[in-house]
Design a protein around this motif. Structure first.
Motif, PDB file in Angstrom:
ATOM      1  N   THR A 279       0.828  -1.211   0.000  1.00 55.88           N
ATOM      2  CA  THR A 279       0.000   0.000   0.000  1.00 55.88           C
ATOM      3  C   THR A 279       0.856   1.253   0.000  1.00 55.88           C
ATOM      4  OG1 THR A 279      -1.789  -1.139   1.173  1.00 55.88           O
ATOM      5  CG2 THR A 279      -1.773   1.266   1.278  1.00 55.88           C
ATOM      6  N   LYS A 280       1.959   1.215   0.772  1.00 51.59           N
ATOM      7  CA  LYS A 280       2.823   2.396   0.924  1.00 51.59           C
ATOM      8  C   LYS A 280       4.038   2.360  -0.005  1.00 51.59           C
ATOM      9  CE  LYS A 280       1.624   3.209   5.765  1.00 51.59           C
ATOM     10  NZ  LYS A 280       2.157   3.383   7.148  1.00 51.59           N
ATOM     11  N   THR A 281       4.131   1.336  -0.851  1.00 55.26           N
ATOM     12  CA  THR A 281       5.310   1.130  -1.703  1.00 55.26           C
ATOM     13  C   THR A 281       6.584   1.183  -0.861  1.00 55.26           C
ATOM     14  OG1 THR A 281       4.057   2.373  -3.371  1.00 55.26           O
ATOM     15  CG2 THR A 281       6.269   1.701  -3.959  1.00 55.26           C
ATOM     16  N   ASP A 282       6.568   0.428   0.225  1.00 59.02           N
ATOM     17  CA  ASP A 282       7.680   0.367   1.177  1.00 59.02           C
ATOM     18  C   ASP A 282       8.374  -0.979   0.997  1.00 59.02           C
ATOM     19  OD1 ASP A 282       9.304  -0.021   3.459  1.00 59.02           O
ATOM     20  OD2 ASP A 282       8.032   1.271   4.679  1.00 59.02           O
ATOM     21  N   THR A 283       9.519  -0.976   0.330  1.00 58.91           N
ATOM     22  CA  THR A 283      10.193  -2.241   0.039  1.00 58.91           C
ATOM     23  C   THR A 283      10.691  -2.941   1.298  1.00 58.91           C
ATOM     24  OG1 THR A 283      12.264  -1.045  -0.375  1.00 58.91           O
ATOM     25  CG2 THR A 283      10.875  -1.530  -2.284  1.00 58.91           C
ATOM     26  N   VAL A 284      11.019  -2.181   2.331  1.00 58.27           N
ATOM     27  CA  VAL A 284      11.475  -2.804   3.579  1.00 58.27           C
ATOM     28  C   VAL A 284      10.367  -3.671   4.168  1.00 58.27           C
ATOM     29  CG1 VAL A 284      12.228  -2.377   5.946  1.00 58.27           C
ATOM     30  CG2 VAL A 284      13.179  -1.013   4.082  1.00 58.27           C
ATOM     31  N   LEU A 285       9.149  -3.122   4.244  1.00 61.51           N
ATOM     32  CA  LEU A 285       8.029  -3.889   4.784  1.00 61.51           C
ATOM     33  C   LEU A 285       7.657  -5.046   3.865  1.00 61.51           C
ATOM     34  CD1 LEU A 285       5.580  -1.221   6.281  1.00 61.51           C
ATOM     35  CD2 LEU A 285       6.963  -2.893   7.506  1.00 61.51           C
ATOM     36  N   ILE A 286       7.712  -4.825   2.565  1.00 60.89           N
ATOM     37  CA  ILE A 286       7.403  -5.897   1.620  1.00 60.89           C
ATOM     38  C   ILE A 286       8.369  -7.070   1.816  1.00 60.89           C
ATOM     39  CG2 ILE A 286       7.425  -6.544  -0.821  1.00 60.89           C
ATOM     40  CD1 ILE A 286       6.403  -3.703  -1.430  1.00 60.89           C
ATOM     41  N   ASN A 287       9.643  -6.775   1.870  1.00 66.18           N
ATOM     42  CA  ASN A 287      10.643  -7.833   2.037  1.00 66.18           C
ATOM     43  C   ASN A 287      10.507  -8.521   3.393  1.00 66.18           C
ATOM     44  OD1 ASN A 287      11.709  -7.307  -0.498  1.00 66.18           O
ATOM     45  ND2 ASN A 287      13.260  -5.887   0.282  1.00 66.18           N
ATOM     46  N   ARG A 288      10.211  -7.720   4.420  1.00 64.07           N
ATOM     47  CA  ARG A 288      10.032  -8.306   5.758  1.00 64.07           C
ATOM     48  C   ARG A 288       8.837  -9.246   5.765  1.00 64.07           C
ATOM     49  NH1 ARG A 288       9.375  -3.900  10.212  1.00 64.07           N
ATOM     50  NH2 ARG A 288      11.493  -3.454   9.487  1.00 64.07           N
ATOM     51  N   GLY A 289       7.736  -8.822   5.148  1.00 67.90           N
ATOM     52  CA  GLY A 289       6.550  -9.666   5.102  1.00 67.90           C
ATOM     53  C   GLY A 289       6.789 -10.951   4.346  1.00 67.90           C
ATOM     54  N   ARG A 290       7.452 -10.858   3.199  1.00 62.86           N
ATOM     55  CA  ARG A 290       7.721 -12.062   2.416  1.00 62.86           C
ATOM     56  C   ARG A 290       8.628 -13.019   3.173  1.00 62.86           C
ATOM     57  NH1 ARG A 290       5.355 -11.998  -2.213  1.00 62.86           N
ATOM     58  NH2 ARG A 290       5.027 -10.120  -3.475  1.00 62.86           N
ATOM     59  N   THR A 291       9.635 -12.481   3.851  1.00 69.17           N
ATOM     60  CA  THR A 291      10.563 -13.323   4.604  1.00 69.17           C
ATOM     61  C   THR A 291       9.842 -14.066   5.721  1.00 69.17           C
ATOM     62  OG1 THR A 291      12.439 -11.872   4.115  1.00 69.17           O
ATOM     63  CG2 THR A 291      12.654 -13.333   6.010  1.00 69.17           C
ATOM     64  N   VAL A 292       9.000 -13.351   6.478  1.00 68.21           N
ATOM     65  CA  VAL A 292       8.262 -13.983   7.571  1.00 68.21           C
ATOM     66  C   VAL A 292       7.351 -15.085   7.027  1.00 68.21           C
ATOM     67  CG1 VAL A 292       6.496 -13.615   9.337  1.00 68.21           C
ATOM     68  CG2 VAL A 292       8.371 -11.993   9.112  1.00 68.21           C
ATOM     69  N   LEU A 293       6.625 -14.809   5.952  1.00 68.02           N
ATOM     70  CA  LEU A 293       5.721 -15.810   5.392  1.00 68.02           C
ATOM     71  C   LEU A 293       6.486 -17.042   4.917  1.00 68.02           C
ATOM     72  CD1 LEU A 293       3.184 -13.589   3.416  1.00 68.02           C
ATOM     73  CD2 LEU A 293       2.710 -14.990   5.431  1.00 68.02           C
ATOM     74  N   GLN A 294       7.606 -16.822   4.235  1.00 68.11           N
ATOM     75  CA  GLN A 294       8.404 -17.953   3.762  1.00 68.11           C
ATOM     76  C   GLN A 294       8.902 -18.805   4.919  1.00 68.11           C
ATOM     77  OE1 GLN A 294      11.376 -15.986   1.381  1.00 68.11           O
ATOM     78  NE2 GLN A 294       9.867 -15.345  -0.161  1.00 68.11           N
ATOM     79  N   HIS A 295       9.319 -18.140   6.002  1.00 68.03           N
ATOM     80  CA  HIS A 295       9.774 -18.893   7.174  1.00 68.03           C
ATOM     81  C   HIS A 295       8.615 -19.682   7.804  1.00 68.03           C
ATOM     82  CE1 HIS A 295      13.796 -17.465   7.074  1.00 68.03           C
ATOM     83  NE2 HIS A 295      13.571 -16.261   7.553  1.00 68.03           N
ATOM     84  N   MET A 296       7.431 -19.054   7.911  1.00 66.52           N
ATOM     85  CA  MET A 296       6.315 -19.713   8.586  1.00 66.52           C
ATOM     86  C   MET A 296       5.746 -20.867   7.760  1.00 66.52           C
ATOM     87  SD  MET A 296       6.207 -18.420  11.521  1.00 66.52           S
ATOM     88  CE  MET A 296       8.005 -18.218  11.324  1.00 66.52           C
ATOM     89  N   VAL A 297       5.868 -20.804   6.461  1.00 66.25           N
ATOM     90  CA  VAL A 297       5.438 -21.928   5.622  1.00 66.25           C
ATOM     91  C   VAL A 297       6.186 -23.194   6.019  1.00 66.25           C
ATOM     92  CG1 VAL A 297       5.634 -22.869   3.288  1.00 66.25           C
ATOM     93  CG2 VAL A 297       4.570 -20.649   3.642  1.00 66.25           C
ATOM     94  N   HIS A 298       7.446 -23.049   6.393  1.00 65.49           N
ATOM     95  CA  HIS A 298       8.292 -24.195   6.711  1.00 65.49           C
ATOM     96  C   HIS A 298       8.359 -24.481   8.218  1.00 65.49           C
ATOM     97  CE1 HIS A 298       9.564 -24.406   2.553  1.00 65.49           C
ATOM     98  NE2 HIS A 298       9.882 -23.116   2.584  1.00 65.49           N
ATOM     99  N   ALA A 299       7.725 -23.646   9.028  1.00 65.22           N
ATOM    100  CA  ALA A 299       7.771 -23.860  10.475  1.00 65.22           C
ATOM    101  C   ALA A 299       6.826 -24.992  10.886  1.00 65.22           C
ATOM    102  CB  ALA A 299       7.375 -22.570  11.206  1.00 65.22           C
ATOM    103  N   PRO A 300       7.192 -25.798  11.858  1.00 63.58           N
ATOM    104  CA  PRO A 300       6.277 -26.847  12.321  1.00 63.58           C
ATOM    105  C   PRO A 300       5.045 -26.245  12.968  1.00 63.58           C
ATOM    106  CG  PRO A 300       8.172 -26.649  13.790  1.00 63.58           C
ATOM    107  CD  PRO A 300       8.458 -25.774  12.615  1.00 63.58           C
ATOM    108  N   ARG A 301       3.866 -26.740  12.548  1.00 65.48           N
ATOM    109  CA  ARG A 301       2.633 -26.222  13.121  1.00 65.48           C
ATOM    110  C   ARG A 301       1.553 -27.296  13.217  1.00 65.48           C
ATOM    111  NH1 ARG A 301       2.537 -24.280   7.741  1.00 65.48           N
ATOM    112  NH2 ARG A 301       0.549 -24.568   6.668  1.00 65.48           N
TER     113      ARG A 301
END
Length: 301
Positions: A279-301
């Motif tokens: 929404t804000k065209t903020d690459t820092v937040l975009i990259n942070r969000g993608r990194t967290v999601l990628q990590h959580m996809v592989h996290a045991p749940r």
């Protein structure tokens, strides 16, 4: 954290003078976080060293006060700041200073960093273990808050689903579907609300070192695993040794229900980062969000 020579606003300075001696020659530095709403000053006089904190709302002020009071029941005297003066009208507090430096950004060797995380786990165990009365209304508020997070995830999935991988889409669907039920099933406790290295203090001397905790303006009753979200998303995916150290200090592994809730809460935060970043065209937040999601996809749940 910024560190610059500063001065207190005149009316705040006058109030502090009534509680702290030597203010006419005090050294004042701005200790506020750049992205925070509260203002914090480190004040040194010939006789005292304190922190003065000015809040943007009465709610944050009241949470800080209640958090300090909880700390007196849950922690040792030197593990959290003490309230020296309060003013609900400003709203502002004066807090005692603690030895040590903020952990975030400290150049720690691996063994020392593991030690800090183990002590952080031990401190949080005691923080969560000190009982506080939680009313039915408060319980309803907590469930409503988690449900709102689940609804937010569903809305983002509808809007940005094509920006996510199939596995990430499935994960966010789990967030939307399962979080409200997990909030009903999990026990409640008084949580810190911002439990991360930027609010941990570490003093390596004297050996074996001392760990303490600051900043209680987000503290409130909630799910204990909420205090692990930052660690789960930012630290543990690449440093499982820190997860092991922390849970050793915490005194027990997470239950399967807690682990699932933690992964889904962290994924919700990640997709929120992504949405805000786009929404804000903020690459820092975009990259942070993608990194967290990628990590959580592989996290045991």
């Amino acid at each position: 954290m910024t560190k610059a020579t500063a001065s207190l606003p005149p009316d705040l300075h006058q109030w502090v003078t009534r509680h702290v001696s030597g203010m006419d020659t005090a050294a004042v530095t701005d200790a506020s976080w750049p992205r925070g709403d509260s203002r914090v000053w480190h004040v040194r006089t010939g006789h005292n060293e304190v922190f003065v904190k000015l809040y943007p709302s009465t709610e944050k002020y009241e949470r800080e006060v209640m958090g300090c009071e909880h700390a007196t029941r849950a922690l040792a005297a030197d593990e959290a700041p003490h309230l020296l003066a309060t003013d609900p009208e400003r709203p502002a507090v004066i807090l005692s200073a603690l030895p040590g430096r903020v952990v975030r950004g400290l150049p720690l060797e691996q063994a020392e960093e593991q030690q800090v995380h183990q002590l952080a786990g031990d401190l949080l165990r005691r923080w969560h273990g000190a009982p506080e009365p939680i009313s039915d209304i408060e319980h309803q508020r907590i469930v409503a808050s988690v449900t709102a997070q689940a609804d937010e995830a569903a809305t983002i999935l509808d809007r940005l689903g094509d920006q996510l991988s199939p596995a990430e889409q499935d994960l966010v669907r789990d967030v939307a579907r399962d979080l409200p039920g997990l909030a009903q099933a999990l026990p409640l406790a008084y949580r810190h609300g911002d439990y991360s290295p930027r609010n941990w203090l570490w003093n390596p001397e004297p050996t074996p070192g001392h760990h303490s905790l600051i900043d209680f303006e987000e503290s409130a009753p909630g799910l204990p695993v909420e205090d692990l979200v930052w660690l789960c998303g930012a630290a543990w995916p690449t440093r499982p040794d820190l997860r092991d150290a922390f849970l050793t200090g915490y005194g027990r592994p997470l239950s399967s229900t807690e682990q699932r809730a933690l992964v889904l809460l962290t994924a919700r935060l990640g997709v929120s980062y992504l949405s805000t970043g786009m929404t804000k065209t903020d690459t820092v937040l975009i990259n942070r969000g993608r990194t967290v999601l990628q990590h959580m996809v592989h996290a045991p749940r």
